[in-house]
Motif scaffolding. Structure first.
Motif, PDB file in Angstrom:
ATOM      1  N   SER A 211      -9.774   3.698   9.244  1.00  0.00           N
ATOM      2  CA  SER A 211      -8.405   3.973   8.779  1.00  0.00           C
ATOM      3  C   SER A 211      -7.391   3.906   9.911  1.00  0.00           C
TER       4      SER A 211
ATOM      5  N   GLU B  63      -7.281  -0.477  10.365  1.00  0.00           N
ATOM      6  CA  GLU B  63      -7.149  -1.366   9.216  1.00  0.00           C
ATOM      7  C   GLU B  63      -5.763  -1.211   8.610  1.00  0.00           C
TER       8      GLU B  63
ATOM      9  N   HIS C 165      -4.375  -1.588   5.532  1.00  0.00           N
ATOM     10  CA  HIS C 165      -4.310  -1.659   4.077  1.00  0.00           C
ATOM     11  C   HIS C 165      -2.964  -1.104   3.613  1.00  0.00           C
TER      12      HIS C 165
ATOM     13  N   LEU D 108      -0.206   1.170   2.076  1.00  0.00           N
ATOM     14  CA  LEU D 108      -0.154   2.633   2.044  1.00  0.00           C
ATOM     15  C   LEU D 108       0.948   3.090   1.098  1.00  0.00           C
TER      16      LEU D 108
ATOM     17  N   ARG E 259      -3.605   5.697  -9.893  1.00  0.00           N
ATOM     18  CA  ARG E 259      -4.579   4.874  -9.175  1.00  0.00           C
ATOM     19  C   ARG E 259      -4.622   3.448  -9.720  1.00  0.00           C
TER      20      ARG E 259
ATOM     21  N   ARG F 204      -3.254   0.155  -7.610  1.00  0.00           N
ATOM     22  CA  ARG F 204      -4.227  -0.882  -7.241  1.00  0.00           C
ATOM     23  C   ARG F 204      -3.815  -2.233  -7.804  1.00  0.00           C
TER      24      ARG F 204
ATOM     25  N   LYS G 279      -7.536  -2.076  -2.122  1.00  0.00           N
ATOM     26  CA  LYS G 279      -7.701  -1.252  -0.925  1.00  0.00           C
ATOM     27  C   LYS G 279      -6.451  -0.429  -0.593  1.00  0.00           C
TER      28      LYS G 279
ATOM     29  N   ARG H 199      -4.101   2.576  -0.045  1.00  0.00           N
ATOM     30  CA  ARG H 199      -4.370   3.969   0.307  1.00  0.00           C
ATOM     31  C   ARG H 199      -3.294   4.857  -0.300  1.00  0.00           C
TER      32      ARG H 199
ATOM     33  N   LEU I 290      -1.753   8.409  -0.228  1.00  0.00           N
ATOM     34  CA  LEU I 290      -1.719   9.526   0.714  1.00  0.00           C
ATOM     35  C   LEU I 290      -0.897  10.685   0.145  1.00  0.00           C
TER      36      LEU I 290
END
Length: 285
Positions: free
Chosen positions: A14, A17, A19, A21, A227, A231, A237, A239, A241
């Protein structure tokens, strides 16, 4: 170069990478009725979390998870305006996700989203204004209690529950409610005007609907969940937070400065609990 690659392999994925966010801010509970032991939604309570979310440079957007039956129109509008100001300042899209309820002030806050998403069974809408009280004048008369009150200003005790209701006081309250309702209507039309699919009489009656019906009426953009939608938008992938709200107020309340503060604090909690329960129960929850 080889040394750099070796260091990267020793670091948590993390850390290096890149990805997508998306910070997530939860806005849960009645609005304007927040107490340390029963957290709700106020601008002062959520401002820091909102600031943190929008200031994240790598954030692809900000997600709001809303679960609120409404409450204070002022706090609702203040939170809405802060979200929109931060979104424009940092140039980030806002995604509003309604869980169980996004009604009245809860829906007003959801309007800050560039896209509003709800579950099929979410309760959405209630675009209106309500005020409720009791009349105790006949009860205290039967008990032989005399009401004594002294004011400077003839309208200072307007709608006092221990005095008979006066038609002119009711007219003034309804005029105030009309002004607030019109602000709400104007905001809905400004944010959702191109997607609304219903008459003003239907949309702004104060009625509330399921998420699926709200989609038909154009009050939301789609059915889904945090979610799944994130996605779909940003890739598998992405994230998510969570951004936590400050709990400093709770600590201060659990360790009161004086013994005299405790009874008052408990009274506030009790009143807040009753008011909150009444708001949630309007929507069958």
């Amino acid at each position: 170069m080889m040394m750099l690659e070796r260091v990267r392999t020793l670091m948590p994925a993390s850390w290096h990478e890149r990805h997508p966010l998306v910070p997530v801010v939860r806005l849960t509970g009645p609005i304007g009725m927040a107490t340390p032991l029963r957290p709700g939604i106020t601008l002062s309570g959520v401002a820091a979390a909102l600031e943190s979310a929008f200031r994240m440079r790598r954030a692809s957007g900000v997600a709001l998870v809303i679960n609120s039956p409404g409450g204070s129109p002022v706090q609702s509008h203040l939170v809405y305006k802060r979200i929109r100001a931060l979104a424009e300042e940092h140039g980030k899209p806002v995604f509003a996700f309604i869980e169980d309820v996004g009604a009245s002030g809860g829906y007003l806050i959801a309007l800050a989203g560039d896209e509003i998403v709800a579950d099929e069974s979410s309760v959405v809408g209630s675009i209106g204004v309500v005020a409720a009280t009791f009349g105790f004048d006949k009860a205290i008369e039967k008990l032989g209690i005399e009401r004594r009150i002294y004011t400077a200003g003839e309208r200072k005790v307007m709608l006092d529950p221990f005095q008979p209701e006066k038609p002119e006081d009711v007219r003034r309250l309804k005029a105030l409610q009309k002004d607030i309702h019109q602000m709400f209507i104007d905001l809905v039309k400004a944010r959702r005007g191109s997607t609304l699919n219903g008459s003003d009489r239907t949309l702004f009656s104060g009625e509330f609907w399921s998420g699926r019906k709200a989609l038909e009426l154009g009050l939301i953009d789609r059915i889904g969940d945090l979610r799944g939608v994130m996605r779909e938008r940003f890739g598998e992938k992405v994230r998510l937070l969570p951004i936590a709200k400050s709990r400093a107020g709770l600590l201060r309340r659990l360790v009161p400065g004086t013994a005299a503060e405790l009874p008052a604090g408990l009274a506030d909690e009790l009143v807040s609990a009753v008011e909150a329960r009444a708001l949630w129960s309007r929507y069958g929850l």
